[in-house]
Design a protein around this motif. Structure first.
Motif: not given
Length: 256
Positions: A47, A50, A67, A75, A78-79, A83, A86
């Motif tokens: 991912c 993200g 993801g 990641l 992404c956070r 999100h 994960l």
């Protein structure tokens, strides 16, 4: 990829021509196989930062989008997008039970794997997809297009579309549609990578980076080229004969 590359991705995914245009191409190809009105559990396998996780919610209904990525740095971004579904994991060893997901996407991840590891990754994606589930795989096209961009992104291999299709079929998938994408800009990008970069006329490294202020007008121009491709690909059974990316959409058969 370096931390700087992830920062570029995070900052550019909403507006940079490549991401905006390729999402429209993805929608043109995926919409017929994933109509709205159905709840789906979705996995983006690889991912990155993200940007596609939020976009994929269009197919989830009341389901969820999760993801995985091998990079802890990715990641974190992404956070930052809030999100939470994960996992830090490799696409070659997915930490999920069999037949868990309705839709699985893999955007330009297979080329980052060591040569030969892609077959294991495709087998893993087959394993975690439900019977009747849909998979969307995009991969960088043509080994002869290898350049400093690939070196910056640690690309191990680029694909002929026929090779990608064969490997998907070998894993057991039923192919629904294949095409190349990013075709209209392909000659210009090939010239940039294969001619201008070796001559030192443009910067080396990844092509995904902010445009210089005097070149910002190019963003809309290049985005428009991809949007035109997306309109063409919305026609049933249409395809593009060459391009910077190869796309394969397939189904896990309901019965062996």
């Amino acid at each position: 990829m370096q931390t700087e590359d992830y920062e570029y991705l995070y900052n550019l995914e909403e507006t940079f021509w490549w991401f905006v245009g390729m999402r429209e191409i993805t929608a043109a190809l995926l919409d017929p196989f994933c109509p709205t009105g159905r709840d789906r559990l979705i996995l983006d396998a690889g991912c990155g930062t993200g940007g596609n996780l939020e976009w994929l919610k269009r197919y989830a209904g009341n389901g969820q989008v999760g993801g995985i990525d091998l990079s802890a740095d990715a990641l974190k971004f992404c956070r930052a997008r809030e999100h939470r579904m994960l996992a830090q994991a490799s696409i070659t060893d997915l930490p999920f039970v069999d037949a868990a997901f309705d839709l699985l996407t893999s955007f330009d991840v297979l080329p980052q794997l060591p040569v030969g590891a892609d077959t294991g990754a495709i087998d893993e994606m087959y394993r975690v997809l439900k019977p009747g589930g849909i998979i969307f795989v995009r991969a960088a096209a043509y080994e002869w297009m290898r350049s400093g961009h690939d070196q910056a992104l640690s690309t191990h291999q680029r694909y002929q579309l026929s090779t990608l299709r064969q490997r998907m079929e070998h894993a057991g998938f039923r192919i629904l549609r294949t095409t190349y994408a990013n075709s209209l800009l392909f000659p210009a990008i090939a010239t940039r990578r294969l001619v201008l970069k070796p001559l030192g006329l443009v910067d080396h490294g990844s092509d995904v980076k902010p445009l210089a202020p005097h070149l910002l007008w190019l963003n809309n121009l290049m985005e428009g080229a991809l949007l035109q491709e997306a309109r063409w690909l919305r026609k049933p059974n249409s395809s593009l004969p060459a391009g910077l990316s190869g796309v394969c959409i397939a189904e896990k058969p309901r019965h062996p």
